[in-house]
Structures are given as C-alpha cells and as structure tokens.
Scaffold this motif. Structure first.
Motif, PDB file in Angstrom:
ATOM      1  N   GLY A  42       0.691  -1.282  -0.061  1.00 21.81           N
ATOM      2  CA  GLY A  42      -0.041   0.064  -0.205  1.00 21.81           C
ATOM      3  C   GLY A  42       0.807   1.198   0.053  1.00 21.81           C
ATOM      4  N   ALA A  43       1.882   1.052   0.760  1.00 25.18           N
ATOM      5  CA  ALA A  43       2.720   2.491   0.789  1.00 25.18           C
ATOM      6  C   ALA A  43       3.499   2.619  -0.517  1.00 25.18           C
ATOM      7  CB  ALA A  43       3.853   2.206   2.046  1.00 25.18           C
ATOM      8  N   GLY A  44       3.878   1.385  -1.004  1.00 22.47           N
ATOM      9  CA  GLY A  44       4.666   1.361  -2.565  1.00 22.47           C
ATOM     10  C   GLY A  44       3.702   2.069  -3.608  1.00 22.47           C
ATOM     11  N   CYS A  45       2.376   1.648  -3.290  1.00 23.69           N
ATOM     12  CA  CYS A  45       1.360   2.187  -4.526  1.00 23.69           C
ATOM     13  C   CYS A  45       1.128   3.828  -4.358  1.00 23.69           C
ATOM     14  CB  CYS A  45      -0.036   1.593  -4.297  1.00 23.69           C
ATOM     15  SG  CYS A  45       0.157  -0.027  -4.970  1.00 23.69           S
ATOM     16  N   PHE A  46       1.118   4.109  -2.937  1.00 25.96           N
ATOM     17  CA  PHE A  46       1.210   5.615  -2.465  1.00 25.96           C
ATOM     18  C   PHE A  46       2.221   6.364  -3.193  1.00 25.96           C
ATOM     19  CE2 PHE A  46       1.656   9.236   0.175  1.00 25.96           C
ATOM     20  CZ  PHE A  46       0.524   9.908   0.075  1.00 25.96           C
ATOM     21  N   ALA A  47       3.506   5.723  -2.989  1.00 23.50           N
ATOM     22  CA  ALA A  47       4.628   6.559  -3.601  1.00 23.50           C
ATOM     23  C   ALA A  47       4.691   6.405  -4.921  1.00 23.50           C
ATOM     24  CB  ALA A  47       5.900   5.579  -2.972  1.00 23.50           C
ATOM     25  N   ALA A  48       4.196   5.389  -5.610  1.00 19.37           N
ATOM     26  CA  ALA A  48       4.043   5.598  -7.014  1.00 19.37           C
ATOM     27  C   ALA A  48       3.049   6.535  -7.795  1.00 19.37           C
ATOM     28  CB  ALA A  48       3.608   4.029  -7.465  1.00 19.37           C
ATOM     29  N   ALA A  49       2.012   6.690  -6.596  1.00 20.66           N
ATOM     30  CA  ALA A  49       1.051   7.842  -7.100  1.00 20.66           C
ATOM     31  C   ALA A  49       1.787   9.072  -6.962  1.00 20.66           C
ATOM     32  CB  ALA A  49      -0.260   7.685  -6.201  1.00 20.66           C
ATOM     33  N   MET A  50       2.578   9.299  -5.906  1.00 19.14           N
ATOM     34  CA  MET A  50       3.027  10.641  -5.815  1.00 19.14           C
ATOM     35  C   MET A  50       4.214  10.774  -6.849  1.00 19.14           C
ATOM     36  SD  MET A  50       1.809  11.853  -3.273  1.00 19.14           S
ATOM     37  CE  MET A  50       0.284  11.271  -3.629  1.00 19.14           C
ATOM     38  N   LEU A  51       4.988   9.494  -7.175  1.00 23.05           N
ATOM     39  CA  LEU A  51       5.762   9.639  -8.297  1.00 23.05           C
ATOM     40  C   LEU A  51       5.146  10.262  -9.549  1.00 23.05           C
ATOM     41  CD1 LEU A  51       8.686   9.494  -9.169  1.00 23.05           C
ATOM     42  CD2 LEU A  51       8.081   6.873  -9.649  1.00 23.05           C
ATOM     43  N   TYR A  52       4.019   9.789 -10.043  1.00 22.72           N
ATOM     44  CA  TYR A  52       3.246  10.220 -10.992  1.00 22.72           C
ATOM     45  C   TYR A  52       2.883  11.758 -10.853  1.00 22.72           C
ATOM     46  CZ  TYR A  52       2.776   5.765 -13.542  1.00 22.72           C
ATOM     47  OH  TYR A  52       2.966   4.722 -14.258  1.00 22.72           O
ATOM     48  N   ILE A  53       2.766  12.327  -9.625  1.00 20.31           N
ATOM     49  CA  ILE A  53       2.347  13.681  -9.478  1.00 20.31           C
ATOM     50  C   ILE A  53       3.727  14.472  -9.543  1.00 20.31           C
ATOM     51  CG2 ILE A  53       2.108  15.341  -7.640  1.00 20.31           C
ATOM     52  CD1 ILE A  53      -0.435  14.034  -8.556  1.00 20.31           C
ATOM     53  N   PHE A  54       5.007  13.732  -9.393  1.00 20.81           N
ATOM     54  CA  PHE A  54       6.193  14.363  -9.782  1.00 20.81           C
ATOM     55  C   PHE A  54       6.385  14.633 -11.148  1.00 20.81           C
ATOM     56  CE2 PHE A  54      10.795  14.691 -10.335  1.00 20.81           C
ATOM     57  CZ  PHE A  54      11.018  15.896  -9.436  1.00 20.81           C
ATOM     58  N   SER A  55       5.938  13.528 -12.132  1.00 18.41           N
ATOM     59  CA  SER A  55       6.035  13.292 -13.307  1.00 18.41           C
ATOM     60  C   SER A  55       5.270  14.588 -14.064  1.00 18.41           C
ATOM     61  CB  SER A  55       5.746  11.985 -13.980  1.00 18.41           C
ATOM     62  OG  SER A  55       4.235  12.023 -14.060  1.00 18.41           O
ATOM     63  N   ILE A  56       4.438  15.169 -13.484  1.00 21.61           N
ATOM     64  CA  ILE A  56       3.551  16.166 -13.976  1.00 21.61           C
ATOM     65  C   ILE A  56       4.586  17.629 -13.850  1.00 21.61           C
ATOM     66  CG2 ILE A  56       1.757  17.733 -13.659  1.00 21.61           C
ATOM     67  CD1 ILE A  56       0.099  15.773 -12.558  1.00 21.61           C
ATOM     68  N   VAL A  57       5.313  17.578 -12.816  1.00 15.52           N
ATOM     69  CA  VAL A  57       6.346  18.736 -12.910  1.00 15.52           C
ATOM     70  C   VAL A  57       7.118  18.464 -13.683  1.00 15.52           C
ATOM     71  CG1 VAL A  57       8.088  19.859 -11.206  1.00 15.52           C
ATOM     72  CG2 VAL A  57       5.824  18.902 -10.262  1.00 15.52           C
ATOM     73  N   THR A  58       7.911  17.302 -13.973  1.00 12.29           N
ATOM     74  CA  THR A  58       8.782  17.261 -15.258  1.00 12.29           C
ATOM     75  C   THR A  58       8.361  17.280 -16.274  1.00 12.29           C
ATOM     76  OG1 THR A  58       9.609  15.194 -13.521  1.00 12.29           O
ATOM     77  CG2 THR A  58      10.315  15.315 -15.870  1.00 12.29           C
ATOM     78  N   ALA A  59       7.140  16.837 -16.633  1.00  9.07           N
ATOM     79  CA  ALA A  59       6.526  17.286 -18.063  1.00  9.07           C
ATOM     80  C   ALA A  59       6.415  18.680 -18.230  1.00  9.07           C
ATOM     81  CB  ALA A  59       5.327  16.420 -18.049  1.00  9.07           C
ATOM     82  N   ILE A  60       5.699  19.374 -17.130  1.00  9.00           N
ATOM     83  CA  ILE A  60       5.852  20.789 -17.381  1.00  9.00           C
ATOM     84  C   ILE A  60       6.985  21.557 -17.484  1.00  9.00           C
ATOM     85  CG2 ILE A  60       4.984  23.035 -16.256  1.00  9.00           C
ATOM     86  CD1 ILE A  60       2.816  21.454 -14.985  1.00  9.00           C
ATOM     87  N   ALA A  61       8.260  20.971 -17.023  1.00  7.20           N
ATOM     88  CA  ALA A  61       9.752  21.553 -17.298  1.00  7.20           C
ATOM     89  C   ALA A  61       9.717  21.314 -18.525  1.00  7.20           C
ATOM     90  CB  ALA A  61      10.467  20.879 -16.146  1.00  7.20           C
ATOM     91  N   GLY A  62       9.759  20.128 -19.071  1.00  2.89           N
ATOM     92  CA  GLY A  62      10.161  19.795 -20.338  1.00  2.89           C
ATOM     93  C   GLY A  62       9.400  20.664 -21.537  1.00  2.89           C
TER      94      GLY A  62
END
Length: 126
Positions: A42-62
């Motif tokens: 469960g903690a891993g799935c939550f961390a993966a969800a937060m990583l997808y949120i961080f990928s939004i920041v990465t995509a906007i930077a790109g």
C-alpha cells in the motif's frame, strides 16, 4: 539543439502530462488491494502515485524549457530524480511494479533521451 529534438521533447512531455493523472488515480485505487497482499504494498502504491504527481512537474519543465538549451540541466535533474525514485520503488511495490511503473519508466527514458543524458561542456565553460 535540433528542431526534431525540440518537437520530440514536447511530444514526450505532453504524453507524460496526459498519462500521469489517470495513472495516479489508478495507483491510489490499488492501495487497498496491495496493502492486503504485501506488507509495504500500500505504501509503495501511494509512493508510485506521488511519483506520477512528480512526473507532472517533470513534464511541465520539459514543455517550458523545450527551446532553451541552457535550461535542460533542470529537465535532466527532474528526469534523473524520477528515474531513481522509480527504481527505488521496486522493493515496496513488489508484484505491483509490473503493472504500475512501465509507462513511467518508458516515458522517463524517452524524456531523458530527448533532453540528453548528460550536459555537453564546451571549452569556454570550463
């Protein structure tokens, strides 16, 4: 920076931006099932969800820095952070890594290919 690489960076960033929200919601919906089967699932799935949120920041930077080659260091840094955290999630996600992280790893690798794996130095910068 070639025009083709700029276009490819924008395309990969847009795909990453479009895919990250549905994948984040899907990871959040998997938390209950993963917590029942594995200790840290469960903690891993939550961390993966937060990583997808961080990928939004990465995509906007790109998208923001696609034409400015001097700003690609920021884009590379975000991409490397995203890739490292994705690899670190292998342990807590266990089985769920096979169904939650392939789009993220593939898009991050394409993103890093677009912005360049490392900065190229010139003689005047040294």
């Amino acid at each position: 920076m070639s025009k083709m690489r700029i276009v490819f960076t924008r395309i990969v960033s847009m795909i990453m931006l479009i895919c990250s929200l549905p994948m984040m919601w899907w990871c959040l919906n998997l938390i209950d099932n993963a917590a029942l089967e594995y200790t840290y699932g469960g903690a891993g799935c939550f961390a993966a969800a937060m990583l997808y949120i961080f990928s939004i920041v990465t995509a906007i930077a790109g998208l923001r820095c696609a034409r400015k080659s001097c700003r690609y260091n920021w884009c590379r840094t975000f991409g490397y952070i995203q890739l490292i955290v994705g690899v670190l999630l292998l342990l807590p996600l266990q089985f769920y890594v096979a169904i939650t992280t392939p789009p993220l790893v593939l898009l991050t690798a394409l993103y890093l290919f677009c912005v360049g794996w490392r900065g190229k130095w010139t003689v005047s910068e040294v």
